[in-house]
Design a protein around this motif. Structure first.
Motif, short mmCIF file in Angstrom:
data_model
loop_
_atom_site.label_atom_id
_atom_site.label_comp_id
_atom_site.label_asym_id
_atom_site.label_seq_id
_atom_site.Cartn_x
_atom_site.Cartn_y
_atom_site.Cartn_z
N LEU A 115 26.80 38.54 19.99
CA LEU A 115 26.67 40.00 20.07
C LEU A 115 25.46 40.28 20.97
O LEU A 115 24.33 39.97 20.60
CB LEU A 115 26.46 40.61 18.68
CG LEU A 115 27.62 40.52 17.70
CD1 LEU A 115 27.24 41.16 16.37
CD2 LEU A 115 28.87 41.20 18.26
N ARG A 119 22.15 38.80 17.83
CA ARG A 119 22.56 39.35 16.54
C ARG A 119 21.42 40.14 15.90
O ARG A 119 21.64 41.22 15.33
CB ARG A 119 22.99 38.22 15.61
CG ARG A 119 24.25 37.49 16.04
CD ARG A 119 24.59 36.37 15.06
NE ARG A 119 25.81 35.67 15.44
CZ ARG A 119 26.32 34.66 14.77
NH1 ARG A 119 25.71 34.21 13.67
NH2 ARG A 119 27.45 34.08 15.17
N THR A 121 18.96 41.73 17.29
CA THR A 121 18.75 43.01 17.97
C THR A 121 19.81 44.02 17.55
O THR A 121 19.50 45.19 17.28
CB THR A 121 18.79 42.81 19.49
OG1 THR A 121 17.79 41.85 19.85
CG2 THR A 121 18.51 44.12 20.20
N ARG A 122 21.06 43.58 17.50
CA ARG A 122 22.12 44.50 17.08
C ARG A 122 21.94 44.93 15.62
O ARG A 122 22.25 46.07 15.25
CB ARG A 122 23.49 43.83 17.27
CG ARG A 122 23.84 43.59 18.72
CD ARG A 122 24.12 44.91 19.44
NE ARG A 122 25.36 45.50 18.95
CZ ARG A 122 26.56 45.20 19.40
NH1 ARG A 122 26.70 44.31 20.39
NH2 ARG A 122 27.63 45.79 18.90
N TYR A 125 19.45 47.69 15.62
CA TYR A 125 20.07 48.96 16.02
C TYR A 125 20.81 49.59 14.83
O TYR A 125 20.76 50.81 14.63
CB TYR A 125 21.06 48.73 17.17
CG TYR A 125 20.43 48.28 18.46
CD1 TYR A 125 19.07 48.46 18.71
CD2 TYR A 125 21.20 47.67 19.46
CE1 TYR A 125 18.51 48.04 19.91
CE2 TYR A 125 20.64 47.26 20.66
CZ TYR A 125 19.28 47.44 20.88
OH TYR A 125 18.72 47.03 22.06
N VAL A 233 27.12 40.37 10.61
CA VAL A 233 26.58 40.44 11.98
C VAL A 233 26.99 39.17 12.71
O VAL A 233 26.56 38.08 12.35
CB VAL A 233 25.05 40.59 11.97
CG1 VAL A 233 24.53 40.76 13.40
CG2 VAL A 233 24.62 41.76 11.10
N LEU A 280 29.92 45.29 11.85
CA LEU A 280 29.09 46.28 12.54
C LEU A 280 29.90 47.42 13.13
O LEU A 280 29.42 48.55 13.21
CB LEU A 280 28.29 45.59 13.66
CG LEU A 280 27.00 44.88 13.25
CD1 LEU A 280 26.36 44.22 14.45
CD2 LEU A 280 26.04 45.84 12.59
#
Length: 335
Positions: A115, A119, A121-122, A125, A233, A280
């Motif tokens: 991702l 992962r 960082t996502r 978010y 994730v 996600l």
């Protein structure tokens, strides 16, 4: 008096938009009623005299009398609905009975790039989106590898919690690992002192290495009235793992180690915690669920030593005058 005049305003000013419409309607009705009174062209004069309530030709002028009073009554009704106000009252401050603890997996596998960009960082978010929906709920955060770390205790200062998100990454943790059970227990301890009736834990993870202990911890939280939601994730295809020095990790046979998302343990964990599993892409569904939790007025928690001011609606003082006008308009000749 000067201060009250300066503070005068309407609580619902959009109601005033009905005022010109109603006054225009009164004028239209008055003109139409006046035209309708001229019935001599199609009713026999002898019969018309007998039909008039006052028995004379002065009816039309008398029939025009209610329209100014009707205009005044409607104007007062609109002003009352608009909520005139010029003074405040102090009342106790309350907050929502919701408490959320966000649990973030920062194990080495969360640095995988299946991702983009990673992962972790996502996941940050996603946490930012969840915090944006917190509103009055108190929020805490726990990060974990081999041990749990309290990033933020329960607080209503969501802006501060959001400011702590950017540095969170696997390479900042003091030691590697993927033990979830201690993190769930730590989140439960934060919630146990919250006094909230709506207690929730949101876990963002790509997996863990202690499924038996983690499911036992989730079941214990369920008995305490805590709901555990799990957000997966990563992807099933996975991505190569990187070591601390940036090189790709290899197994004992020299093959690249892939970090794949195995959803089944995460689903079992969510079921043990009386929650649901989502990936996600379905994060908006989780946010909607968090915001739509039932809230009863009796559950609201008073904030000690805090008060809030609210403007008094003084429109009720116009009601006696409005009732008198309504009684006047019920005169027989004006119906």
């Amino acid at each position: 008096m000067n201060a009250q005049l300066q503070a005068f305003h309407f609580l619902r000013p959009w109601c005033l938009l009905a005022l010109p419409l109603l006054l225009g309607l009164v004028l239209w009705l008055a003109r139409r009623h006046t035209r309708d009174q001229d019935c001599s062209s199609w009713i026999d004069p002898d019969l018309l005299a007998a039909l008039r309530l006052d028995g004379n030709a002065g009816g039309p002028s008398r029939s025009a009398l209610p329209w100014p009073w009707l205009a005044l009554a409607w104007a007062l009704a609109v002003l009352a609905l608009a909520g005139p106000s010029w003074q405040q009252e102090a009342g106790a401050a309350y907050r929502a009975p919701a408490a959320w603890v966000l649990v973030l997996d920062l194990s080495p596998s969360m640095s995988a790039a299946d991702l983009a960009p990673t992962r972790a960082t996502r996941a940050r978010y996603a946490l930012d989106d969840i915090l944006g929906a917190a509103h009055d709920a108190r929020v805490g955060m726990v990060a974990f590898t081999d041990e749990p770390y309290t990033v933020a205790p329960l607080t209503q200062d969501v802006a501060t919690v959001r400011a702590l998100l950017p540095p969170l990454a696997p390479d900042m943790m003091p030691s590697p690992g993927d033990h979830l059970a201690p993190a769930l227990e730590q989140a439960g301890r934060l919630l146990s002192t919250s006094g909230a009736s709506d207690k929730r834990i949101v876990l963002l993870s790509d997996g863990f290495d202690d499924p038996a202990a983690a499911n036992a911890a989730a079941s214990a939280l369920r008995k305490q009235g805590v709901f555990l939601s799990v957000v997966g994730v990563g992807t099933s295809a996975g991505a190569p793992l990187r070591q601390a020095d940036g090189r790709l990790a290899q197994d004992e046979h020299g093959q690249l180690q892939l970090a794949r998302l195995d959803t089944e343990p995460l689903r079992q964990l969510a079921a043990s915690g009386n929650g649901r599993y989502l990936d996600l892409a379905k994060l908006p569904e989780l946010i909607s669920q968090l915001q739509s939790s039932p809230l009863r007025a009796s559950d609201a928690i008073a904030v000690a030593g805090a008060q809030v001011g609210h403007w008094r609606d003084e429109g009720a003082y116009l009601l006696p005058v409005l009732l008198l006008l309504a009684a006047l308009l019920t005169r027989r000749r004006w119906l």
